[in-house]
Design a protein around this motif. Structure first.
Motif, PDB file in Angstrom:
ATOM      1  N   VAL A 735       0.844  -1.198   0.000  1.00 45.41           N
ATOM      2  CA  VAL A 735       0.000   0.000   0.000  1.00 45.41           C
ATOM      3  C   VAL A 735       0.883   1.254   0.000  1.00 45.41           C
ATOM      4  CG1 VAL A 735      -1.708   1.296   1.323  1.00 45.41           C
ATOM      5  CG2 VAL A 735      -1.906  -1.187   1.125  1.00 45.41           C
ATOM      6  N   VAL A 736       1.937   1.226   0.808  1.00 41.76           N
ATOM      7  CA  VAL A 736       2.868   2.370   0.855  1.00 41.76           C
ATOM      8  C   VAL A 736       3.500   2.576  -0.525  1.00 41.76           C
ATOM      9  CG1 VAL A 736       5.063   3.177   1.807  1.00 41.76           C
ATOM     10  CG2 VAL A 736       3.330   2.153   3.319  1.00 41.76           C
ATOM     11  N   ALA A 737       3.870   1.459  -1.166  1.00 41.09           N
ATOM     12  CA  ALA A 737       4.513   1.572  -2.482  1.00 41.09           C
ATOM     13  C   ALA A 737       3.572   2.219  -3.490  1.00 41.09           C
ATOM     14  CB  ALA A 737       4.937   0.186  -2.968  1.00 41.09           C
ATOM     15  N   ARG A 738       2.296   1.861  -3.437  1.00 39.68           N
ATOM     16  CA  ARG A 738       1.347   2.458  -4.380  1.00 39.68           C
ATOM     17  C   ARG A 738       1.270   3.974  -4.170  1.00 39.68           C
ATOM     18  NH1 ARG A 738      -3.841   4.013  -4.424  1.00 39.68           N
ATOM     19  NH2 ARG A 738      -4.297   3.196  -2.355  1.00 39.68           N
ATOM     20  N   ARG A 739       1.238   4.380  -2.896  1.00 37.60           N
ATOM     21  CA  ARG A 739       1.166   5.824  -2.618  1.00 37.60           C
ATOM     22  C   ARG A 739       2.444   6.528  -3.053  1.00 37.60           C
ATOM     23  NH1 ARG A 739      -2.168   5.927   3.017  1.00 37.60           N
ATOM     24  NH2 ARG A 739      -4.089   5.133   2.080  1.00 37.60           N
ATOM     25  N   ALA A 740       3.567   5.868  -2.772  1.00 38.72           N
ATOM     26  CA  ALA A 740       4.846   6.483  -3.150  1.00 38.72           C
ATOM     27  C   ALA A 740       4.902   6.660  -4.661  1.00 38.72           C
ATOM     28  CB  ALA A 740       6.000   5.609  -2.662  1.00 38.72           C
ATOM     29  N   ASN A 741       4.414   5.660  -5.371  1.00 34.47           N
ATOM     30  CA  ASN A 741       4.417   5.751  -6.827  1.00 34.47           C
ATOM     31  C   ASN A 741       3.515   6.893  -7.288  1.00 34.47           C
ATOM     32  OD1 ASN A 741       4.936   4.640  -9.575  1.00 34.47           O
ATOM     33  ND2 ASN A 741       2.706   4.436  -9.512  1.00 34.47           N
ATOM     34  N   ALA A 742       2.339   7.003  -6.668  1.00 33.00           N
ATOM     35  CA  ALA A 742       1.411   8.055  -7.068  1.00 33.00           C
ATOM     36  C   ALA A 742       2.005   9.426  -6.788  1.00 33.00           C
ATOM     37  CB  ALA A 742       0.079   7.872  -6.357  1.00 33.00           C
ATOM     38  N   ALA A 743       2.817   9.495  -5.729  1.00 28.87           N
ATOM     39  CA  ALA A 743       3.443  10.777  -5.398  1.00 28.87           C
ATOM     40  C   ALA A 743       4.739  10.976  -6.182  1.00 28.87           C
ATOM     41  CB  ALA A 743       3.726  10.838  -3.897  1.00 28.87           C
ATOM     42  N   ASP A 744       5.041  10.003  -7.044  1.00 32.77           N
ATOM     43  CA  ASP A 744       6.242  10.049  -7.868  1.00 32.77           C
ATOM     44  C   ASP A 744       7.525  10.105  -7.046  1.00 32.77           C
ATOM     45  OD1 ASP A 744       7.238   9.665 -10.318  1.00 32.77           O
ATOM     46  OD2 ASP A 744       6.974  11.726 -11.051  1.00 32.77           O
ATOM     47  N   ARG A 745       7.525   9.423  -5.907  1.00 32.08           N
ATOM     48  CA  ARG A 745       8.752   9.353  -5.105  1.00 32.08           C
ATOM     49  C   ARG A 745       9.387   7.991  -5.381  1.00 32.08           C
ATOM     50  NH1 ARG A 745       5.986   9.762   0.061  1.00 32.08           N
ATOM     51  NH2 ARG A 745       7.979   9.193   0.998  1.00 32.08           N
ATOM     52  N   ALA A 746      10.283   8.012  -6.366  1.00 32.09           N
ATOM     53  CA  ALA A 746      10.819   6.758  -6.892  1.00 32.09           C
ATOM     54  C   ALA A 746      11.529   5.942  -5.817  1.00 32.09           C
ATOM     55  CB  ALA A 746      11.760   7.028  -8.062  1.00 32.09           C
ATOM     56  N   ARG A 747      12.389   6.615  -5.023  1.00 35.91           N
ATOM     57  CA  ARG A 747      13.174   5.857  -4.045  1.00 35.91           C
ATOM     58  C   ARG A 747      12.274   5.223  -2.995  1.00 35.91           C
ATOM     59  NH1 ARG A 747      18.158   9.252  -2.056  1.00 35.91           N
ATOM     60  NH2 ARG A 747      18.303   7.446  -0.672  1.00 35.91           N
ATOM     61  N   ALA A 748      11.292   6.010  -2.562  1.00 34.31           N
ATOM     62  CA  ALA A 748      10.349   5.459  -1.577  1.00 34.31           C
ATOM     63  C   ALA A 748       9.611   4.268  -2.170  1.00 34.31           C
ATOM     64  CB  ALA A 748       9.352   6.532  -1.152  1.00 34.31           C
ATOM     65  N   PHE A 749       9.247   4.400  -3.450  1.00 37.79           N
ATOM     66  CA  PHE A 749       8.529   3.315  -4.110  1.00 37.79           C
ATOM     67  C   PHE A 749       9.365   2.032  -4.125  1.00 37.79           C
ATOM     68  CE2 PHE A 749       8.132   0.916  -8.098  1.00 37.79           C
ATOM     69  CZ  PHE A 749       6.861   0.396  -7.935  1.00 37.79           C
ATOM     70  N   TYR A 750      10.615   2.171  -4.625  1.00 39.71           N
ATOM     71  CA  TYR A 750      11.440   0.964  -4.721  1.00 39.71           C
ATOM     72  C   TYR A 750      11.741   0.405  -3.339  1.00 39.71           C
ATOM     73  CZ  TYR A 750      12.002   1.804  -9.704  1.00 39.71           C
ATOM     74  OH  TYR A 750      11.759   1.979 -11.034  1.00 39.71           O
ATOM     75  N   GLY A 751      11.931   1.312  -2.380  1.00 40.21           N
ATOM     76  CA  GLY A 751      12.196   0.860  -1.007  1.00 40.21           C
ATOM     77  C   GLY A 751      11.021   0.058  -0.457  1.00 40.21           C
ATOM     78  N   ALA A 752       9.830   0.617  -0.629  1.00 36.03           N
ATOM     79  CA  ALA A 752       8.642  -0.067  -0.114  1.00 36.03           C
ATOM     80  C   ALA A 752       8.449  -1.399  -0.827  1.00 36.03           C
ATOM     81  CB  ALA A 752       7.407   0.819  -0.307  1.00 36.03           C
TER      82      ALA A 752
END
Lengths: 856, 319
Positions: A735-752
């Motif tokens: 769920v965090v990764a989906r939000r990170a992706n929507a916010a275009d925060r690449a590092r957070a996305f890959y981390g999650a």
């Protein structure tokens, strides 16, 4: 007074542009459409995914299976023509009746409704296609491969012989051959195809209607199909769960249905009939749907009581899930249970009567009918079906059922219901809808001859069987002795079956005779009012020239100028400017335009996918587990390639002009996307299968104390709790990764994503440890086997979830998923919602129930 | 002497419509009421459709859907269903045997592939066992206790009562209350494998006194063969190892896999599909597969015709 078709129907909100496009523009549009929707030629023809092509294959193959099942029926009738006959050996006869029943149910009755719907539903809805053409094609290939595999077994003397309801223990410990495995795995494969088609049809009905066609304006066919498809979704999973359990019992000795291991043969019967009874209505409702389309046309009058018909269809669908026990009246159930299910079963007569009276009233309201072949078959069907319905009420009464059950009375009853309720309407539909296929008409003369033969043959075959049952003839007997009063009746039934077969032969000849011998059909030959008759015949492969705007239930009757505007391409999507296949997605209730959906074109991937998935099942049947594992990997690979190349495409612009001054987005995120709907509906089916396994767990618990004793030595509390917690962690990270992706925060996305994969991996290990850590041996008891199955179920979810995590990460890395184009992670998150609920529920039961219920 | 007392086989020995038991009689009454009612409803429905189809054009008009649906589709069927359900469903419990002990005669019947093991519990704790034949007293209640340790079968004597399944891991019960003497047939109604069609049995309903006499005689040991051929057959029975599977009480043969043969000669058609003509029993011994494909009984064709005839003679003398 002839009230229809009324000329004064309101068409005020229909608003085609004032200036029609010049001829040259229209020609160019049509050329582009033609190119975008072209059916491949040569050997690539088999890569086609157009609903008009795949639908034809699907219907044709289904009808071939019907003929095959019919030949098997003739063989049985030959054997039973006289007492102590020796045309067939006992073993061969048993194979034949098993395959006859199974083929007619799983390879004809259910798929024919999906096939017909794939063929005609889009055009009934004024749509070019269904939203997932490749899924339809995959479903067709899976169905064809599985069906051939199953029928073929008969030629190798290896066919299943446990009867179409496959009751264990006969089908577990007492039939060691490969036949039962062919049934279990072959039909699991076909059921997957059936569920795929159901998902397609539900999303099709709910999301691809033409603008303005609110739910209450849809053709009745769409309503019936919607109900039937939802029933497939909830009825098939219990059978799939049961099938899986029976195959595990056969292959690995997990004693789900073996009383020596604490299992119970009755659990199979419950799971089977929770599927099996709704199944009757899954067959019946779509056939009534054909009647509901034909009756208004022949009467030239709108259906009387539209909403009542819809409510009746819905009511039948709901009720049908509560009647399964009436197939088990002789299993020694308590009297109260019998009484309850007797009364409930009778209640189904009410919605059926509602439909009957609506159709009759429509006939009374309209013009005096002309006796066309479709009407003959409709009327023959009604006369026959009412008999079947009445004998159905009789066998629903538990006391009479104790005599009639498992006799030829029931054989007669079920054939009267299914042939009257499904085959007659389908033949009516065949004659009615044939012009849509290739612009030709079937022969009126041959059709009348066929009707005479089919109707006479049917009654001569099945009416004597009622008497045979009352005279004590049980079903599924390969022969009988003389002197029981059965000889003449059986001979009459056999002669009747020959006449019936002759009738079908006439129909078959009428269909396969060369096209040039058939009369050309005019446009809208029956002067019907619904959209499938809008295009000229034969209809080009684009399905719909342009997507009309609708404000009536019978637009061809009630919307003047519709045909001209359609021909001129003056509605939505009249062009394929980018050379792409496009269709409109509209909102569920009001059919407001929401998206211009680009759908993929021809591909062989669907065939490869069906072959690979088929390999899993076929190799497993023959216990070639290495090859089955290879097929599993191949399936996953092909499906991933299919998803990667064919879905979630990022369009060249955000939106486009779809005509009539409307601009629609090309990419729809979130809960409005059709992909999200398909995932949600599919997961509902998967979750239903999981609930069926849980039902098994509690069923064993109610059986006897042994279950609770064994549960005290289960996986305990700590292990399952830890596994659940870790899997929940993976879900949260997703769920965090989906939000990170929507916010275009690449590092957070890959981390999650990394965290999600790590947690899921750990969770997988923890899940497996819950059953492997102790000494829980699944072959020793139904309890242990059920716990194992629940854990394996969870583990497969989590394993697939990991693949999906990696897929999303790769999509983003490859630039195929961005902050605004995030369908992939949206759907994966949805999958994880279901997964986490499944795992939490499973672990709560496995750990919590023995701990809490041990006292109670 | 005892065989002479067996009543003739009923004209339609499997018919539900010539009932000879309390349950079957009541169900037959239900059937006739429902059947006639269904016929009337069908005629009415078809007449209505015909009326709708052939209504003259001048009287055609769109009816109010609510009126059609409410009266025709809801009120009418609800009334009919209320009569149907109200007339039959409250009686459901009368047809359910829960196995409660009430002092009536009990018989245990176990389903085998593809024959019936019948046991009469004796007060001394032992059982009187026979196969493929059930004898019950007329005018009295018999509780049949049904079980199976292999596949699912169903016990059905259409002339006397409905059917109940025999399910591994469970015990089910059925009440027989024959109203008159006679010989009736029973069949297995649940498909149970290759020779399901051959899994039949006889139910002989006797006057209560005859029944008691029969049971007493049945409990006794086998008679020694009286003819020379019969004695040769008895020897062949021992030599061929028949006793490994079959019991003949009073002899060393004590097998339990196959049917008890102590009084097999008094039973009609022990292979339960053949009348007891000598030839047929010989066919059965020679090649059981011809009679019951897939049966456990091995073929004894190798014994040769003389010994087979002797065996048949011996079995016929086990009265």
């Amino acid at each position: 007074m002839r009230p229809l078709p009324p000329a004064d129907a309101a068409t005020a909100d229909l608003d085609p542009p004032a200036t029609p496009a010049p001829r040259a523009v229209r020609n160019a549009q049509e050329a582009r459409l033609q190119q975008a929707w072209a059916v491949p030629t040569g050997w690539r023809y088999w890569s086609a995914v157009n609903n008009t092509v795949v639908g034809q294959w699907y219907v044709a193959v289904t009808l071939l299976f019907f003929l095959f099942g019919g030949v098997l029926a003739l063989l049985m009738r030959l054997q039973l023509a006289s007492p102590e006959n020796t045309v067939l050996s006992a073993d061969r006869y048993n194979q034949i009746f098993t395959v006859h029943g199974s083929v007619m149910m799983f390879l004809f009755a259910i798929p024919i409704f999906e096939a017909v719907s794939i063929l005609f539903l889009p055009q009934m809805l004024g749509a070019r296609e269904l939203p997932f053409p490749r899924l339809s094609a995959f479903g067709f290939w899976a169905f064809a491969i599985g069906g051939v595999f199953l029928c073929g077994s008969l030629f190798f003397d290896a066919a299943p012989k446990g009867g179409w309801f496959m009751y264990p223990p006969l089908t577990s410990g007492y039939q060691p051959g490969v036949g039962a495995d062919i049934w279990l795995l072959g039909f699991s494969f076909i059921e997957v195809a059936a569920i795929a088609a159901a998902v397609e049809l539900i999303v099709g009905v709910l999301r691809s209607r033409p603008p303005g066609m609110r739910l209450n304006l849809m053709p009745l066919y769409a309503w019936y199909v919607l109900v039937a498809a939802f029933m497939v979704l909830f009825a098939f999973p219990p059978l799939i769960a049961g099938t899986m359990m029976l195959e595990l019992e056969r292959a690995l000795g997990w004693p789900f249905f073996d009383p020596r291991g604490g299992g119970d043969p009755l659990l199979w019967q419950h799971l089977f009939w929770i599927f099996g009874h709704p199944e009757v209505y899954i067959i019946f409702l779509p056939s009534v749907a054909l009647v509901a389309m034909i009756v208004p046309t022949v009467a030239r009058h709108r259906i009387v009581g539209y909403s009542w018909v819809v409510l009746a269809a819905l009511g039948t669908g709901f009720l049908s899930f509560g009647l399964w026990v009436h197939h088990m009246f002789t299993t020694g159930l308590p009297g109260l249970t019998l009484a309850l299910f007797s009364a409930l079963s009778a209640a189904v007569a009410v919605p059926t009567a509602v439909q009957f009276f609506c159709f009759a009233a429509t006939l009374a309201a309209g013009r005096r009918v002309r006796w066309s072949v479709p009407l003959l078959f409709v009327m023959g069907g009604i006369a026959t079906f009412v008999i079947g319905g009445l004998t159905g009420l009789m066998v629903a009464m538990a006391p009479f059922n104790l005599q009639a059950h498992d006799t030829f009375f029931v054989v007669a009853h079920l054939h009267t219901v299914l042939i009257g309720g499904a085959v007659f309407p389908l033949l009516a539909g065949l004659y009615y809808y044939y012009p849509l296929v290739n612009g030709r008409l079937l022969s009126d003369r041959l059709g009348r001859v066929a009707f005479g033969l089919v109707f006479t043959g049917f009654n001569a075959t099945f009416m004597p069987m009622h008497v045979l049952g009352l005279l004590g003839m049980p079903r599924r007997v390969f022969t009988y002795q003389t002197g029981l009063g059965w000889d003449t009746l059986n001979l009459v039934a056999t002669v009747g079956a020959m006449v019936l077969a002759a009738g079908f032969a006439v129909v078959a000849w009428d269909v396969v005779r060369p096209s040039r011998t058939k009369a050309r059909s005019p446009r809208n030959p029956w002067r019907a009012g619904t959209l499938e008759w809008l295009p000229p015949l034969p209809n080009p492969s684009w399905g719909m020239r342009t997507i009309p705007e609708i404000d009536a239930r019978y637009p061809l009757w009630d919307q003047p100028g519709l045909v001209e505007a359609y021909d001129a391409g003056r509605f939505f999507l009249p062009d394929a400017a980018e050379g792409r296949r496009e269709m409109l997605v509209t909102s569920t209730v009001d059919a407001a335009p929401q998206q211009c959906l680009r759908i993929p074109g021809p591909t062989f991937l669907t065939l490869w996918a069906a072959l690979a998935v088929g390999g899993m099942f076929v190799f497993a049947t023959f216990k070639l587990y290495t090859l089955a594992a290879v097929s599993t990997v191949l399936s996953l690979a092909v499906i991933l390639v299919w998803l990667w190349t064919g879905t979630g495409e990022i369009p060249e612009s955000d939106d486009k002009d779809v005509g009539l001054g409307v601009r629609l987005p090309l990419y729809l995120r979130g809960r409005d996307g059709v992909g999200w709907w398909a995932m949600c509906i599919t997961m509902l089916a998967v979750f239903t299968a999981f609930i069926a396994v849980l039902f098994g767990y509690f069923f064993y618990w109610t059986l006897d104390a042994r279950f609770l004793r064994e549960a005290q030595h289960g996986p305990g509390v700590a292990g399952p709790a830890a596994a659940a917690a870790i899997v929940a962690g993976s879900w949260a990270a997703t769920v965090v990764a989906r939000r990170a992706n929507a916010a275009d925060r690449a590092r957070a996305f890959y981390g999650a994503m990394a965290a999600a994969v790590a947690c899921a991996g750990l969770g997988l290990v923890a899940l497996v440890r819950t059953v492997t850590a102790g000494d829980l041996d699944p072959t020793t008891s139904a309890y242990a086997a059920t716990v194992w199955l629940l854990v394996v179920w969870c583990a497969v979810h989590v394993g697939l979830g990991i693949v999906m995590h990696l897929y999303c990460a790769a999509r983003r890395w490859a630039g195929r998923m961005t902050a605004r184009h995030d369908i992939d992670i949206g759907n994966v998150t949805l999958f994880w919602h279901f997964t986490v609920v499944t795992v939490l529920l499973a672990m709560a039961v496995v750990a919590g129930f023995p701990a809490a219920g041990g006292i109670g | 002497m005892l065989t002479a007392a067996v009543p003739a086989v009923a004209a339609q020995p499997l018919s539900t419509l010539e009932p000879a038991g309390v349950d079957a009689e009541r169900i037959a009454v239900f059937f006739w009421w429902m059947g006639i009612g269904a016929g009337i409803v069908w005629l009415a429905a078809m007449s209505f459709v015909a009326y709708c189809l052939w209504l003259p054009s001048r009287s055609r008009q769109a009816p109010s859907p609510r009126r059609v649906v409410v009266t025709g589709g809801m009120v009418l069927p609800s009334v009919l269903l209320a009569v149907l359900v109200g007339g039959i469903v409250p009686h459901t419990n009368d047809f359910v045997d829960t196995g409660a002990a009430d002092g009536a005669l009990r018989v245990r019947v176990a389903g085998e592939q593809w024959w019936w093991r019948v046991r009469y519990p004796r007060p001394d704790g032992g059982d009187v066992e026979l196969a493929n034949q059930l004898r019950v007293p007329a005018g009295r209640t018999t509780h049949v206790e049904l079980s199976s340790d292999n596949v699912i079968h169903a016990f059905w004597v259409p002339s006397l009562a409905g059917k109940i399944d025999m399910i591994p891991g469970r015990t089910t019960y059925l009440t027989l209350e024959p109203t008159r003497a006679g010989t009736f047939r029973g069949v297995c109604a649940e498909y149970c494998g290759t020779s399901h069609a051959r899994m039949t049995f006889d139910v002989v309903v006797l006057a209560p006194d005859d029944f008691e006499r029969w049971l007493m005689a049945e409990a006794g040991p086998a008679r020694a063969p009286e003819t020379a051929l019969g004695r040769a057959g008895a020897a062949a029975f021992v030599d061929s190892g028949c006793g490994g599977c079959h019991t003949v009480r009073g002899t060393p043969a004590a097998g339990v896999i196959g049917p008890d043969l102590t009084h097999v000669g008094a039973r009609r058609g022990d292979a339960s599909v053949l009348p007891h003509a000598n030839d047929d029993l010989e066919v059965w011994l020679r090649q059981p597969d011809l009679v019951k494909p897939g049966a456990l009984m091995p073929p004894f064709a190798a014994l040769g015709a003389p010994r087979l005839q002797a065996l048949v003679s011996y079995l016929r003398e086990l009265r």
